[in-house]
Design a protein around this motif. Structure first.
Motif, mmCIF file in Angstrom:
data_model
loop_
_atom_site.group_PDB
_atom_site.id
_atom_site.type_symbol
_atom_site.label_atom_id
_atom_site.label_comp_id
_atom_site.label_asym_id
_atom_site.label_seq_id
_atom_site.Cartn_x
_atom_site.Cartn_y
_atom_site.Cartn_z
ATOM 1 N N SER A 330 0.829 -1.234 0.100
ATOM 2 C CA SER A 330 0.035 0.112 0.093
ATOM 3 C C SER A 330 0.957 1.214 0.001
ATOM 4 O O SER A 330 1.408 1.529 0.943
ATOM 5 C CB SER A 330 -0.938 0.146 1.294
ATOM 6 N N LEU A 332 1.523 5.200 -2.467
ATOM 7 C CA LEU A 332 1.344 6.050 -3.602
ATOM 8 C C LEU A 332 2.501 6.732 -4.210
ATOM 9 O O LEU A 332 2.474 7.678 -4.938
ATOM 10 C CB LEU A 332 0.303 7.132 -3.190
ATOM 11 N N MET A 375 -4.291 1.781 0.652
ATOM 12 C CA MET A 375 -5.486 1.086 1.300
ATOM 13 C C MET A 375 -5.621 1.334 2.670
ATOM 14 O O MET A 375 -4.582 0.971 3.445
ATOM 15 C CB MET A 375 -6.154 -0.399 1.071
ATOM 16 N N ASP A 376 -6.462 1.826 3.543
ATOM 17 C CA ASP A 376 -6.559 1.943 5.075
ATOM 18 C C ASP A 376 -7.801 1.358 5.470
ATOM 19 O O ASP A 376 -8.379 0.712 4.658
ATOM 20 C CB ASP A 376 -6.347 3.456 5.278
ATOM 21 N N GLN A 378 -10.727 2.461 5.806
ATOM 22 C CA GLN A 378 -11.848 3.436 5.620
ATOM 23 C C GLN A 378 -11.840 3.513 4.055
ATOM 24 O O GLN A 378 -13.096 3.668 3.464
ATOM 25 C CB GLN A 378 -11.685 5.096 5.937
ATOM 26 N N ALA A 379 -10.998 3.604 3.336
ATOM 27 C CA ALA A 379 -11.063 3.727 1.815
ATOM 28 C C ALA A 379 -9.931 3.271 0.961
ATOM 29 O O ALA A 379 -8.687 2.727 1.525
ATOM 30 C CB ALA A 379 -11.048 5.046 1.600
ATOM 31 N N THR A 381 -7.584 4.261 -2.160
ATOM 32 C CA THR A 381 -7.142 5.353 -2.963
ATOM 33 C C THR A 381 -6.104 4.783 -4.021
ATOM 34 O O THR A 381 -5.337 3.828 -4.079
ATOM 35 C CB THR A 381 -6.204 6.288 -2.053
ATOM 36 N N LYS A 383 -3.846 6.080 -7.325
ATOM 37 C CA LYS A 383 -3.347 7.166 -7.971
ATOM 38 C C LYS A 383 -2.843 6.635 -9.420
ATOM 39 O O LYS A 383 -2.214 5.777 -9.589
ATOM 40 C CB LYS A 383 -1.881 7.729 -7.279
ATOM 41 N N GLN A 451 -14.117 10.642 -4.256
ATOM 42 C CA GLN A 451 -13.274 11.890 -4.403
ATOM 43 C C GLN A 451 -12.310 11.762 -5.611
ATOM 44 O O GLN A 451 -12.030 10.772 -5.712
ATOM 45 C CB GLN A 451 -12.472 12.140 -2.976
ATOM 46 N N VAL A 464 -5.946 11.473 -8.648
ATOM 47 C CA VAL A 464 -5.900 10.831 -7.345
ATOM 48 C C VAL A 464 -7.439 10.504 -6.920
ATOM 49 O O VAL A 464 -8.179 11.623 -6.532
ATOM 50 C CB VAL A 464 -5.255 11.684 -6.056
ATOM 51 N N THR A 466 -10.371 8.681 -4.407
ATOM 52 C CA THR A 466 -10.474 8.200 -3.150
ATOM 53 C C THR A 466 -11.826 7.400 -3.183
ATOM 54 O O THR A 466 -12.905 8.118 -3.510
ATOM 55 C CB THR A 466 -10.325 9.022 -1.952
ATOM 56 N N PRO A 468 -14.224 5.524 -0.614
ATOM 57 C CA PRO A 468 -14.403 5.161 0.742
ATOM 58 C C PRO A 468 -15.361 3.821 0.602
ATOM 59 O O PRO A 468 -16.292 3.633 -0.315
ATOM 60 C CB PRO A 468 -15.426 6.031 1.312
#
Length: 523
Positions: A330, A332, A375-376, A378-379, A381, A383, A451, A464, A466, A468
Motif C-alpha cells: 500500500s 502512492l 488502502m487503509d 476507511q478507503a 486510494t 493514483k 473523491q 488521485v 479516493t 470510501p
C-alpha cells in the motif's frame, strides 16, 4: 432506459401498436440492465401494455468479441427476449457493412461483407431449425445467471439451457420423454440417457437445447450435485468448500465425492462416501488451503477437480479455477504497482484504417499510465499518472466521460455479486467529474462520497481517486479479504476516441468480465 425513450413512451404509449426497441451489446448486460431492470420496469411503471419487439438487437464481433461469442449472443438474447414477452427479434444485420476488423459497424453481420457465413449464421440456422414450430411455455426457477426456458409443440419439448459463469452446472429433469438429446449451438445432436424418468444434462456458458422427444412434461429437480467453492485461495488460511449430492430417486443410493488437487493446494478431506435416503441430500464439507507462496503475477489461479457420483448414474465432474490474490504494498509513491506502457496494455480502435492513421497508437508518449494503490481502514486510494500528448474531455454533461480522456474504475470486493463501475475525469477547465455508473442490484452507494483530485503538467495528468468503502456499499473487512480490480485510461484527441490503456482484459466492450478481473490483497 434513457430519458428520451422514457419521455417518448410516456407521451405516446397510446399511439403505437408495437413498442420497438434496440438493444445492442453482450447478453449479460442486455438481460439484466437493459431488459429486466430497464425496459420491463419502465413499461410497468408507465402502464405500457402494447407488445414489445427487439427489432434491432445484436452484437458486433470486434473489441475482444469473437465470432463464437457473437453467435452465443444471438442464441441467448433471442430466447431470453422471447421468454420476456417479445413478439419478435431482428438481428442487425445480414451482411457486414465493410471489411475493417476493428470497426464495429463492419462486424455485425451474419455474413462477412463478401458473403462468407460467420458462426452467428450457423447459430441462426440452428435456432430456426429447433424452434420455428414451438411456443414458449415457461421459464424454470433458477438463480440469476442460470437459464432454462421450456418451449413445446405437439410432440416434443425443447429446453434452452446455459449459465453465465465459468463452471459447468449439472442439472436433472424429471420427464416422460421417450428419448433425449443435447443439441449444441449449431444444431449438432448428442443422445442422452433417460434413467428412471430422469435426464442429466450439464450446462455451460455455451447455450444448448435439451430436446425431449415424445414428452409432455419436464420438471427441473434440485441439482444432482452442487459445488460451493471459495472465492479465492489464501496462503496458510483454510477456506471452506462444500459439495451437496441429491438423490431424486425413490430408493437409497450410495453417494461418493472425490477431490483431485495440485501439490500447491491442501484439503482437510479429499474423499467422502455416504448412503443417501430417497429424495434426500448429503453434504460433504472440507477446507482448502494454499500451501504455496502468494501469486507474483496478475490473474494467477489454482485448480481443483471435484467429482460427485450417485450410484447408477455417471459421475459429475467440475474443474474449478480458483483465484490466487496478487499481494501489493500500500503506497502512492515509489515504483508503480502497474505500468501500462506497451502494446499488450493498449486497445486501439483504428488499427488497419488508413483514413485514421493519425489516431493510431504511436507509443508510450501517445498514451501510457502508471498506477499505485493505497488502502487503509476507511478507503481505497488509486493514483494514476497518465501520459497523453493531448488532453480532451468535453463529454461529462451526458455522463459519457468514457468518450473523452479519463479513468474508468471497476471494483468487486469480496462477497459482492458483480462489479461496481465508476467514471473519473478532468474537465477542460480543470474541474473534477465523478460518476457512480453502476452498482450491483440491491447495493446502495453514495456518489457524493467519491473523491477526485487532478493535476495537468505538460503531457501528464495525475488522478488521485479516493473510494470510501461505504460509498460503494462495502466494508474494510470485505476489501481485506481480497478484491477484484480493473482500470482503464481512456484516450480521445480532438473529440475522437482513439482507444484506452487497461490493467487487465475483460473491459471496454460494453460489459465487465468479472471472472478474469485480477484479485488483489493488501499486505
Amino acid at each position: 432506459m434513457g430519458p428520451f425513450h422514457r419521455d417518448a413512451m410516456a407521451a405516446l404509449k397510446d399511439v403505437f401498436d408495437v413498442h420497438c426497441f434496440h438493444g445492442h451489446g453482450p447478453f449479460e448486460r442486455y438481460a439484466k440492465h437493459v431488459i429486466q431492470e430497464g425496459l420491463l420496469e419502465m413499461r410497468k411503471e408507465l402502464g405500457i401494455t402494447m407488445p414489445w419487439y427487439a427489432n434491432e438487437t445484436a452484437l458486433t464481433s470486434r473489441g475482444g468479441v469473437t465470432e463464437k461469442m457473437q453467435a452465443e449472443a444471438l442464441y441467448k438474447k433471442l430466447l431470453f427476449s422471447w421468454s420476456r414477452g417479445a413478439i419478435g427479434y431482428t438481428w442487425y444485420n445480414m451482411r457486414s457493412k465493410g471489411e475493417l476488423p476493428d470497426d464495429g459497424e463492419h462486424n455485425y453481420g451474419l455474413m462477412t461483407w463478401d458473403f462468407y457465413p460467420k458462426a452467428v449464421y450457423a447459430a441462426y440456422n440452428g435456432l430456426t431449425g429447433l424452434y420455428h414450430d414451438k411456443d414458449f411455455d415457461r421459464a424454470c426457477e433458477l438463480p440469476w445467471g442460470e437459464w432454462a426456458f421450456i418451449f413445446k409443440n405437439d410432440h416434443e419439448l425443447a429446453v434452452a439451457l446455459w449459465n453465465d459463469g465459468e463452471a459447468d452446472v449439472p442439472r436433472v429433469f424429471r420427464t416422460d420423454a421417450a428419448a433425449a438429446a443435447s443439441v449444441d449451438l449449431f444444431g449438432n445432436r448428442q443422445e442422452l440417457p433417460v434413467v428412471d424418468g430422469t435426464v442429466l444434462v450439464t450446462t455451460t456458458n455455451e447455450p444448448q437445447t435439451l430436446l425431449l422427444s415424445g414428452a409432455e412434461s419436464a420438471e427441473l429437480l434440485p441439482p444432482l450435485s452442487s459445488f460451493a467453492m471459495p472465492e479465492l485461495l489464501l496462503p496458510g488460511q483454510p477456506q471452506p468448500m462444500a459439495v451437496v449430492l441429491t438423490n431424486p430417486f425413490g430408493d437409497a443410493r450410495q453417494a461418493t465425492v472425490k477431490l483431485t488437487l495440485p501439490p500447491t493446494v491442501a484439503a482437510s478431506q479429499s474423499q467422502f462416501s455416504a448412503q443417501v435416503a430417497p429424495h434426500s441430500q448429503v453434504e460433504f464439507a472440507a477446507t482448502l488451503t494454499l500451501t504455496a507462496a502468494p501469486a507474483n503475477s496478475l490473474g494467477a489461479k489454482e485448480w481443483v477437480m471435484a467429482e460427485g457420483q450417485l450410484a447408477g448414474l455417471e459421475p459429475v465432474r467440475q474443474l474449478h479455477l480458483l483465484p490466487v490474490p496478487f499481494l501489493f504494498t500500500s503506497r502512492l509513491d515509489g515504483d508503480a504497482l502497474f505500468t501500462l506502457a506497451d502494446h499488450t496494455k493498449i486497445t486501439q480502435l483504428f488499427v488497419g484504417d488508413p483514413a485514421k492513421e493519425d489516431s493510431t497508437w504511436k507509443g508510450a508518449q501517445d498514451l501510457s499510465a502508471a498506477v499505485w494503490l493505497a488502502m487503509d481502514d476507511q478507503a481505497l486510494t488509486i493514483k494514476v499518472v497518465a501520459t497523453d500528448d493531448q488532453h480532451w474531455q468535453k463529454n461529462t454533461a451526458d455522463q459519457r466521460s468514457w468518450d473523452g480522456d479519463g479513468i474508468q474504475l471497476f471494483l468487486m470486493p469480496s462477497g459482492m455479486p458483480s462489479a461496481v463501475e465508476m467514471d473519473f475525469a478532468r474537465e477542460e477547465d480543470g474541474r473534477s467529474h465523478v460518476f457512480l455508473r453502476r452498482l450491483p442490484l440491491g447495493v446502495m452507494g453514495d456518489e457524493a462520497a467519491l473523491q477526485l483530485a487532478t493535476e495537468r503538467a505538460g503531457t501528464q495528468t495525475t488522478y488521485v481517486i479516493t473510494v470510501p468503502f461505504a460509498a460503494i456499499g462495502s466494508t474494510a473487512e470485505a476489501f481485506g479479504r481480497g478484491f477484484r480490480f480493473n482500470l482503464m485510461v481512456n484516450d480521445a484527441d480532438n473529440g475522437i476516441r482513439e482507444g484506452w490503456a487497461q490493467v487487465a482484459p475483460g473491459i471496454g466492450s460494453g460489459t465487465v468480465n468479472t471472472q478474469i478481473m485480477p484479485v488483489l490483497l493488501a499486505q
